[in-house]
Write an enzyme that holds these catalytic residues in place. Structure first.
Site, mmCIF file in Angstrom:
data_model
loop_
_atom_site.group_PDB
_atom_site.id
_atom_site.type_symbol
_atom_site.label_atom_id
_atom_site.label_comp_id
_atom_site.label_asym_id
_atom_site.label_seq_id
_atom_site.Cartn_x
_atom_site.Cartn_y
_atom_site.Cartn_z
ATOM 1 N N ASP A 116 0.859 -1.185 0.000
ATOM 2 C CA ASP A 116 0.000 0.000 0.000
ATOM 3 C C ASP A 116 0.893 1.232 0.000
ATOM 4 O O ASP A 116 1.321 1.713 1.053
ATOM 5 C CB ASP A 116 -0.919 -0.030 1.222
ATOM 6 C CG ASP A 116 -2.040 0.993 1.111
ATOM 7 O OD1 ASP A 116 -2.069 1.746 0.120
ATOM 8 O OD2 ASP A 116 -2.894 1.024 2.014
ATOM 9 N N VAL A 117 1.207 1.706 -1.199
ATOM 10 C CA VAL A 117 2.199 2.777 -1.358
ATOM 11 C C VAL A 117 1.590 4.046 -1.968
ATOM 12 O O VAL A 117 2.207 5.098 -1.935
ATOM 13 C CB VAL A 117 3.402 2.286 -2.198
ATOM 14 C CG1 VAL A 117 4.138 1.155 -1.468
ATOM 15 C CG2 VAL A 117 2.989 1.806 -3.588
ATOM 16 N N LYS A 118 0.419 3.931 -2.584
ATOM 17 C CA LYS A 118 -0.284 5.075 -3.189
ATOM 18 C C LYS A 118 0.652 5.958 -4.015
ATOM 19 O O LYS A 118 0.577 7.189 -3.983
ATOM 20 C CB LYS A 118 -1.023 5.881 -2.109
ATOM 21 C CG LYS A 118 -2.114 5.052 -1.400
ATOM 22 C CD LYS A 118 -2.964 5.839 -0.430
ATOM 23 C CE LYS A 118 -4.079 5.011 0.173
ATOM 24 N NZ LYS A 118 -3.649 3.907 1.046
ATOM 25 N N ARG A 119 1.547 5.329 -4.775
ATOM 26 C CA ARG A 119 2.523 6.080 -5.553
ATOM 27 C C ARG A 119 1.858 6.774 -6.744
ATOM 28 O O ARG A 119 0.824 6.313 -7.255
ATOM 29 C CB ARG A 119 3.649 5.160 -6.043
ATOM 30 C CG ARG A 119 4.469 4.544 -4.905
ATOM 31 C CD ARG A 119 5.081 5.600 -4.002
ATOM 32 N NE ARG A 119 6.057 5.050 -3.071
ATOM 33 C CZ ARG A 119 5.935 5.069 -1.738
ATOM 34 N NH1 ARG A 119 4.867 5.588 -1.161
ATOM 35 N NH2 ARG A 119 6.906 4.581 -0.974
ATOM 36 N N THR A 126 -0.910 -0.109 -4.508
ATOM 37 C CA THR A 126 -1.939 0.918 -4.663
ATOM 38 C C THR A 126 -1.307 2.150 -5.337
ATOM 39 O O THR A 126 -0.121 2.426 -5.147
ATOM 40 C CB THR A 126 -2.534 1.334 -3.305
ATOM 41 O OG1 THR A 126 -1.471 1.763 -2.447
ATOM 42 C CG2 THR A 126 -3.265 0.172 -2.645
#
Lengths: 303, 303
Positions: free
Chosen positions: A99-102, A136
């Site tokens: 879950d890194v939302k890059r 993510t």
């Protein structure tokens, strides 16, 4: 396709849930906490905690979600624990979601994608330093910031979940605003997500390009479910954030359609609902409760 | 306030530019590249390259922007180079911008903020593992995902730049769409950014909560400049991405208002515009050219 592997695991375990390893020092038992005097200690004990949870949970859960913020916070040493947690979960047959939302412009998104999905080549060898099955991403930059990830999904049997409607209280500030087109921002984002994932729809009818849709906003989840039937949901917000299993029915069909995350509720069960148990036993109990709660509401897959 | 320090450095160097250390192995000279056989080698030589550039550029540039994607790509070893580059630039008096575009729900945003802006406490000591003067953030989640960063800015003399109108070709897909309110998404985001930064306006009239506004979209930059006079811009997209100094006039007033980034154009000058020079000399020449080009168009600050 990775989405088929994830759904296969959900069917096998009869469990549409993912455990969020948002592990920080505060969540560790006091004896471990007392030993965390440096970043190195923190990384070491966080990994030990995660490893023990993975050992205990690997047969009852299909996937883990590892929230990188809680590892970045402990610097390089935390990132080691992040890398080792992803590897250990992967080696134990659990589907991994980083879950890194890059998010960034295309060339830079390509660099992020190498870190998690496709790898860099050095000395003639390909290395993916933080290898994950899914990550993510945040699509605010539009298609050219997301397509490098999508292309790597195609070439490496990977998947992404793009933020559509997030679980936090103020997510509506921008996401629920309606455009002149009549569609909200989250609907427009959902339309893009479906387009990005068109070529990655697997045998259950869902795409390896999924959407993050919070459990805390039932009304919007229903709109998204109806508009985008091939989009698989990663659903945060259950438990500690207030999302209820009953509200998630709208996201599911025949026991499929999404995977529900719980982090704090599982990791700290031994401090709350299962006070007195070890952290491992508390987590197992809480994970079993969550599974029962979810399938009671959304059912299980029938062929 | 950190924005005053940044603007002070811009005035002192008469240079509204920031060098982007988006350093990857491909940008290194061939002899260094040949030695990069492992992630550890990559981290080592990337840091050496950055260090030499910082030594050569520290008196002529006010700030560096370090794009974390190019370090994450080399794993834990890359993150060491990221950490050491930020530290080395900071020790040399250069303002540091960690370009991380982080975003999440409040509690998780708080963890990210600890990594870059405020630190974790271990063994009675506060440690900020990737300490930066500014970071970039993505506000798609709304206020409660950004306020943890803003609060840490207040308490630790730090700043953020939130994505408003990005430099990539498809940024308009969502950002230029108009809401029923008559405002575009980038304008609504700009409104939030101004609100978040209200209490952090410094002596030059600009806030430590700034906006990322691409050099490649002049029309939108003009709208944002007029609507949000106290918002300082971090301006990517100059040079390699096609943005021209002349187009940036709209962002500036009396030589102030933003800081323009160039990454590839500086780092790889020795392979293109200044072929034959060393990478250090090439970067210095390119940085001087950029400075002249920018101040020729936007002028310098006069008291």
């Amino acid at each position: 396709m990775i989405i088929d592997r994830l759904i296969g695991k959900i069917i096998e375990t009869e469990n549409p849930s993912v455990i969020g390893l948002d592990t920080c020092v505060d969540y560790l038992p006091e004896d471990m906490q007392a030993k965390c005097n440096t970043l190195e200690d923190a990384g070491k004990y966080i990994f030990e905690f995660n490893k023990n949870l993975i050992d205990a949970l690997k047969d009852i859960i299909p996937a883990v979600k590892v929230q990188v913020a809680y590892y970045e916070m402990y610097g390089v040493e935390g990132m080691k624990a992040f890398r080792d947690t992803l590897s250990y979960a992967g080696e134990n047959g659990i589907v991994t979601i980083a879950d890194v939302k890059r998010n960034d412009i295309g060339s830079t998104a390509g660099a992020y994608s190498k870190a998690y999905l496709s790898g860099v080549t050095l000395g003639g060898k390909k290395i993916t330093p933080f290898e994950s099955d899914f990550i993510t991403v945040n699509g605010y930059l539009g298609s050219d910031g997301v397509l490098p990830f999508v292309n790597d999904c195609k070439e490496n049997e990977k998947g992404i979940f793009a933020l559509v409607k997030t679980s936090n209280p103020t997510s509506g500030e921008l996401q629920d605003k309606r455009f002149e087109s009549g569609k909200t921002l989250y609907e427009e984002m959902g339309t893009l997500v479906t387009k990005w994932g068109e070529e990655l729809v697997g045998k259950y009818g869902y795409s390896s390009v999924g959407a993050v849709v919070g459990a805390t906003h039932k009304e919007q989840a229903e709109v998204i479910r109806k508009a985008f039937p091939s989009t698989f949901f990663l659903i945060p917000g259950y438990g500690a954030q207030g999302g209820k299993a009953e509200d998630l029915k709208v996201c599911f069909d025949n026991g499929l359609g999404g995977i529900v995350n719980s982090s704090r509720g599982i990791l700290t069960a031994y401090k709350k609902a299962y006070k007195g148990l070890s952290y491992v036993d508390g987590a197992v109990k809480a994970a079993e409760d969550m599974r029962r709660d979810l399938i009671g509401a959304v059912g299980v897959y029938k062929k």
